[in-house]
Design an enzyme around this catalytic site. Sequence first.
Site, PDB file in Angstrom:
ATOM      1  N   THR A  29       0.835  -1.206   0.000  1.00 45.13           N
ATOM      2  CA  THR A  29       0.000   0.000   0.000  1.00 45.13           C
ATOM      3  C   THR A  29       0.869   1.255   0.000  1.00 45.13           C
ATOM      4  O   THR A  29       0.463   2.297  -0.516  1.00 45.13           O
ATOM      5  CB  THR A  29      -0.949   0.041   1.217  1.00 45.13           C
ATOM      6  OG1 THR A  29      -0.184  -0.064   2.419  1.00 45.13           O
ATOM      7  CG2 THR A  29      -1.962  -1.085   1.158  1.00 45.13           C
ATOM      8  N   ASP A 103       2.379  -8.860  -6.470  1.00 44.97           N
ATOM      9  CA  ASP A 103       2.763  -7.722  -7.305  1.00 44.97           C
ATOM     10  C   ASP A 103       4.213  -7.742  -7.774  1.00 44.97           C
ATOM     11  O   ASP A 103       4.609  -6.926  -8.614  1.00 44.97           O
ATOM     12  CB  ASP A 103       2.494  -6.410  -6.560  1.00 44.97           C
ATOM     13  CG  ASP A 103       3.060  -6.406  -5.147  1.00 44.97           C
ATOM     14  OD1 ASP A 103       4.218  -6.822  -4.967  1.00 44.97           O
ATOM     15  OD2 ASP A 103       2.334  -5.988  -4.215  1.00 44.97           O
ATOM     16  N   HIS A 118       1.072 -16.778  -2.518  1.00 43.30           N
ATOM     17  CA  HIS A 118      -0.216 -16.677  -3.210  1.00 43.30           C
ATOM     18  C   HIS A 118      -0.052 -16.505  -4.716  1.00 43.30           C
ATOM     19  O   HIS A 118      -0.997 -16.121  -5.399  1.00 43.30           O
ATOM     20  CB  HIS A 118      -1.045 -15.531  -2.630  1.00 43.30           C
ATOM     21  CG  HIS A 118      -1.583 -15.829  -1.268  1.00 43.30           C
ATOM     22  ND1 HIS A 118      -2.044 -14.854  -0.409  1.00 43.30           N
ATOM     23  CD2 HIS A 118      -1.746 -17.003  -0.603  1.00 43.30           C
ATOM     24  CE1 HIS A 118      -2.449 -15.413   0.719  1.00 43.30           C
ATOM     25  NE2 HIS A 118      -2.279 -16.715   0.626  1.00 43.30           N
ATOM     26  N   CYS A 126      -2.007 -22.230 -18.941  1.00 45.13           N
ATOM     27  CA  CYS A 126      -3.049 -23.147 -19.395  1.00 45.13           C
ATOM     28  C   CYS A 126      -3.210 -24.243 -18.353  1.00 45.13           C
ATOM     29  O   CYS A 126      -2.224 -24.829 -17.896  1.00 45.13           O
ATOM     30  CB  CYS A 126      -2.663 -23.748 -20.749  1.00 45.13           C
ATOM     31  SG  CYS A 126      -3.762 -25.088 -21.277  1.00 45.13           S
ATOM     32  N   CYS A 151      -6.481 -21.619 -24.322  1.00 45.46           N
ATOM     33  CA  CYS A 151      -5.166 -21.921 -24.879  1.00 45.46           C
ATOM     34  C   CYS A 151      -5.304 -22.519 -26.283  1.00 45.46           C
ATOM     35  O   CYS A 151      -6.154 -23.375 -26.523  1.00 45.46           O
ATOM     36  CB  CYS A 151      -4.434 -22.901 -23.965  1.00 45.46           C
ATOM     37  SG  CYS A 151      -2.792 -23.392 -24.546  1.00 45.46           S
ATOM     38  N   CYS A 154      -3.011 -26.570 -27.182  1.00 50.43           N
ATOM     39  CA  CYS A 154      -3.372 -27.944 -26.850  1.00 50.43           C
ATOM     40  C   CYS A 154      -4.833 -28.153 -27.221  1.00 50.43           C
ATOM     41  O   CYS A 154      -5.554 -27.197 -27.520  1.00 50.43           O
ATOM     42  CB  CYS A 154      -3.122 -28.238 -25.369  1.00 50.43           C
ATOM     43  SG  CYS A 154      -4.054 -27.195 -24.216  1.00 50.43           S
ATOM     44  N   ASN A 225       2.958  -3.335  11.642  1.00 48.36           N
ATOM     45  CA  ASN A 225       1.674  -3.340  10.934  1.00 48.36           C
ATOM     46  C   ASN A 225       0.752  -2.333  11.604  1.00 48.36           C
ATOM     47  O   ASN A 225       0.745  -2.226  12.829  1.00 48.36           O
ATOM     48  CB  ASN A 225       1.039  -4.742  10.990  1.00 48.36           C
ATOM     49  CG  ASN A 225      -0.182  -4.857  10.121  1.00 48.36           C
ATOM     50  OD1 ASN A 225      -0.146  -4.526   8.940  1.00 48.36           O
ATOM     51  ND2 ASN A 225      -1.292  -5.321  10.685  1.00 48.36           N
ATOM     52  N   GLY A 227      -2.457  -2.349  11.808  1.00 46.91           N
ATOM     53  CA  GLY A 227      -3.556  -2.995  12.511  1.00 46.91           C
ATOM     54  C   GLY A 227      -3.065  -4.021  13.516  1.00 46.91           C
ATOM     55  O   GLY A 227      -1.873  -4.306  13.617  1.00 46.91           O
TER      56      GLY A 227
END
Length: 259
Positions: A29, A103, A118, A126, A151, A154, A225, A227
């Site tokens: 952020t 990112d 993640h 594909c 894709c 294939c 952090n 929070g």
Amino acid sequence: MESSMLQTCTNLIKNAKNIVVLTGAGISTESGIKDFRSQTGIYQRAPEYILSLDNFYHNPKGFYQFAFENLYHPEALPNKGHEILSQWENEGKVSYIITQNIDGLHQKAGSQKVIEFHGTMKTASCQNCRKTYKTEEMINRLNSIDDFYICNHCSPPTKKDRYIKPDVVLFGDSGEWFTIDGFNEIINIINQADILLVLGTSLKVTPFSTFPQYRREGTPLIIINKGDSPYDMSKDSYIIHDSIGETLSRIYEDLKVNK
């Protein structure tokens, strides 16, 4: 920022030789990228279903349009927090960064040992033949091909079998680290750390939130952090509720002066 806590954290980092870093949206952020769960985050405008595997297969074109507008930030630049972590890696102080972020800003800053838990928005694959497409190519396909998300390298029986999915972990999905071997590797990395440094995550989303539990007994847990987190009151935790870039900059400058 409480100066005594800052000084304590500075002293811990000064003596550390194997810092493992966990990062979340809060570090990005500060580069202008919206987070997910805050009052101004993405989830205020769209439910989690938008980012689910079911929604991707139900409405791939709509999913991609949302993802390109909200999850892909090629113009974003690393901030001071990213740059300091990269410098500490170069100095042999940081051994790994394990991030929730998709990112790529840690790598842009020069960090090499990055686990993208993640996934990433830089590529798509594909789901049948695993051919990889750069996101820029997917944007060009969207603007020039009706079924751009299928894709053409294939030919399984159904079109859905060859959908091209961004290489991010969606709700109901699993990534390369969501395996027994992947978890064990991360647990081993954390278990060897002499400090676990958590930046910009509330540690409330499983399974990422469980990682601090695998540090050795007595290993300091430093959380920067804005929070709260479930670990704020736990033993050997050191908490700073402030800007990541500003806090790391002050620690970094103090370490340079007091080498």
